[in-house]
Design a protein around this motif. Structure first.
Motif, PDB file in Angstrom:
ATOM      1  N   LEU A 195       0.896  -1.185   0.068  1.00  0.00           N
ATOM      2  CA  LEU A 195      -0.052  -0.033   0.118  1.00  0.00           C
ATOM      3  C   LEU A 195       0.837   1.254   0.063  1.00  0.00           C
ATOM      4  O   LEU A 195       0.710   2.377  -0.565  1.00  0.00           O
ATOM      5  CB  LEU A 195      -0.995   0.117   1.139  1.00  0.00           C
ATOM      6  N   ARG A 196       2.022   1.213   0.925  1.00  0.00           N
ATOM      7  CA  ARG A 196       2.811   2.444   0.559  1.00  0.00           C
ATOM      8  C   ARG A 196       3.370   2.576  -0.612  1.00  0.00           C
ATOM      9  O   ARG A 196       3.522   3.661  -1.318  1.00  0.00           O
ATOM     10  CB  ARG A 196       4.104   2.229   1.810  1.00  0.00           C
TER      11      ARG A 196
ATOM     12  N   GLU B 297       0.764   4.083  -2.746  1.00  0.00           N
ATOM     13  CA  GLU B 297       0.716   5.403  -2.601  1.00  0.00           C
ATOM     14  C   GLU B 297       1.634   6.333  -3.105  1.00  0.00           C
ATOM     15  O   GLU B 297       1.360   7.429  -3.487  1.00  0.00           O
ATOM     16  CB  GLU B 297       0.396   5.761  -1.150  1.00  0.00           C
TER      17      GLU B 297
ATOM     18  N   HIS C  67       3.241   5.796  -5.871  1.00  0.00           N
ATOM     19  CA  HIS C  67       3.020   5.792  -7.195  1.00  0.00           C
ATOM     20  C   HIS C  67       1.866   6.764  -7.667  1.00  0.00           C
ATOM     21  O   HIS C  67       1.966   7.545  -8.494  1.00  0.00           O
ATOM     22  CB  HIS C  67       2.754   4.337  -7.678  1.00  0.00           C
ATOM     23  N   ALA C  68       0.885   6.453  -6.649  1.00  0.00           N
ATOM     24  CA  ALA C  68      -0.346   7.522  -7.168  1.00  0.00           C
ATOM     25  C   ALA C  68       0.304   9.054  -6.850  1.00  0.00           C
ATOM     26  O   ALA C  68      -0.260   9.918  -7.524  1.00  0.00           O
ATOM     27  CB  ALA C  68      -1.186   7.473  -5.922  1.00  0.00           C
ATOM     28  N   GLY C  69       1.066   9.533  -5.862  1.00  0.00           N
ATOM     29  CA  GLY C  69       1.770  10.639  -5.844  1.00  0.00           C
ATOM     30  C   GLY C  69       2.529  11.085  -6.822  1.00  0.00           C
ATOM     31  O   GLY C  69       2.534  12.211  -7.422  1.00  0.00           O
TER      32      GLY C  69
END
Length: 86
Positions: A61-62, A65, A67-69
């Protein structure tokens, strides 16, 4: 080996040459398709890869996150550059 830089002079994450080849292949495959459908498919592939390679759900999940950022940062920078050019 020297770091490869992107078009803004920032260090490139990963293998620049390999990413360019993959980008060209993907662009040929998705030509004319809806950007939302493209991102949904790429997101599913990415999530499965991260889950397969991660030692735990928290690490996965980190990674997602981060990657999305990165995606948001790139999109904002690209559209800011377009606005500045006009």
């Amino acid at each position: 080996m020297a770091d490869r830089l992107d078009d803004k002079g920032r260090p490139w994450s990963g293998d620049f040459h390999r990413q360019q080849i993959l980008r060209q292949r993907i662009n040929r495959i998705i030509d004319g398709k809806d950007v939302v459908d493209i991102m949904a498919a790429i997101g599913t592939i990415t999530a499965n890869m991260v889950a397969d390679l991660s030692e735990s759900e928290d690490v996965a999940l980190r990674g997602i996150e981060a990657h999305a950022g990165d995606l948001r940062e790139v999109v904002r920078a690209r559209f800011a550059a377009k606005k500045a050019a006009h």
